[in-house]
Scaffold this active site. Structure first.
Site, short mmCIF file in Angstrom:
data_model
loop_
_atom_site.label_atom_id
_atom_site.label_comp_id
_atom_site.label_asym_id
_atom_site.label_seq_id
_atom_site.Cartn_x
_atom_site.Cartn_y
_atom_site.Cartn_z
N CYS A 27 31.03 25.59 43.86
CA CYS A 27 31.74 24.33 43.63
C CYS A 27 32.33 23.80 44.94
O CYS A 27 33.15 24.49 45.58
CB CYS A 27 32.86 24.55 42.62
SG CYS A 27 33.94 23.11 42.40
N LYS A 54 33.43 29.34 29.98
CA LYS A 54 34.72 29.55 30.62
C LYS A 54 35.56 30.61 29.91
O LYS A 54 35.65 30.62 28.68
CB LYS A 54 35.50 28.24 30.65
CG LYS A 54 34.79 27.12 31.41
CD LYS A 54 35.50 25.79 31.24
CE LYS A 54 34.69 24.67 31.88
NZ LYS A 54 35.30 23.34 31.67
N VAL A 67 37.97 23.82 38.15
CA VAL A 67 38.37 24.56 39.34
C VAL A 67 38.32 23.62 40.53
O VAL A 67 37.57 22.64 40.51
CB VAL A 67 37.46 25.79 39.57
CG1 VAL A 67 37.62 26.80 38.45
CG2 VAL A 67 36.00 25.40 39.73
N SER A 81 41.84 20.05 43.65
CA SER A 81 41.82 20.44 45.07
C SER A 81 42.76 19.60 45.92
O SER A 81 43.44 20.13 46.81
CB SER A 81 40.39 20.36 45.61
OG SER A 81 39.88 19.04 45.56
#
Length: 254
Positions: A27, A54, A67, A81
């Protein structure tokens, strides 16, 4: 070290007493945070998760089931992020990754925002190619030209300056993956050096930055993951060789 991705039914590993990052190895958004943590020499553990199946406990840290998510204290998490990385830069200021100039910080955010169209074109080309349209290829290359022009205008080795900063670590995970597109039959997305010499040199410089080198994957590896995902069976564990849980200690911050 293991890079096994935990999935539905797997137990959450015991909390190790330090920062813990929930990520997926392929990712780009999770990689952004990995690079920031590496650059700051933070001590942390990583738990990789299978995003198709998940683990139930992921929602405790990332209500959207995405994520990266950061467990900053036992049982307490933040996600996204951009949110995580600004938090880390402010919480651990010893290695600052943003300019002290408010205008330059704003300009860096604009660079990232303008790059979003390039990222979207990449995802379509890599994972939804039947929906790929000519204007997306055009958007992709216009965005790369704009980024190269910004590098040229700043006149520094990295966008942040003599050393990479948050803006560089935010963009690089995608630039890393762009090199895989010609390997999966998308030659129209190639970064031809005669056109992108400055940008290609920038990418090569980023690859040898210690924070990046620790986590970097080759275009061939990214291509293999893209192909596996497009076949309907994403091979999340293609890098795992140990068969044990993926607790990944980092160098202790001095």
């Amino acid at each position: 070290m293991s890079e096994k991705h935990l999935q539905t039914g797997d137990a959450l590993p015991p909390y190790g007493g330090k920062l813990r990052l929930f990520a997926m190895r392929f990712c780009p958004y999770a990689e952004r945070t990995v690079l920031v943590m590496n650059a700051k020499n933070l001590q942390y553990d990583t738990v990789f998760v299978n995003l198709d199946h998940k683990p139930e406990w992921l929602l405790n840290y990332s209500p959207k089931g995405t994520v990266p998510a950061l467990e900053y204290e036992e049982g307490k998490g933040i996600f996204d992020s951009n949110i995580i990385n600004v938090y880390l830069d402010e919480k651990y200021p010893d290695v600052p990754l943003q300019s002290t100039d408010p205008l330059r910080r704003a300009e860096d955010k604009i660079i990232v925002e303008l790059f979003s169209g390039v990222q979207s074109a990449f995802y379509t080309a890599a994972y939804n190619s039947h929906a790929l349209q000519a204007n997306m290829v055009e958007t992709y290359h216009k965005g790369l030209v704009a980024l190269q022009d910004t590098l040229r205008a700043r006149g520094t080795k990295f966008l942040h300056g003599a050393t990479p900063g948050l803006v560089d670590f935010t963009l690089f995970p995608f630039l890393e993956r762009f090199e895989a597109l010609p390997l999966v039959g998308k030659s129209e997305f190639e970064l031809v050096k005669s056109k992108y010499e400055l940008l290609v040199n920038y990418i090569e410089a980023m690859k040898i930055v210690p924070a990046v080198k620790l986590y970097y994957l080759s275009p061939e590896t990214h291509a293999k993951f893209i192909e596996s995902r497009n076949k309907g069976d994403a091979n999340y564990n293609m890098l795992d060789t140990s068969g044990v849980c993926c607790m990944r200690p980092r160098k202790k911050k001095e």
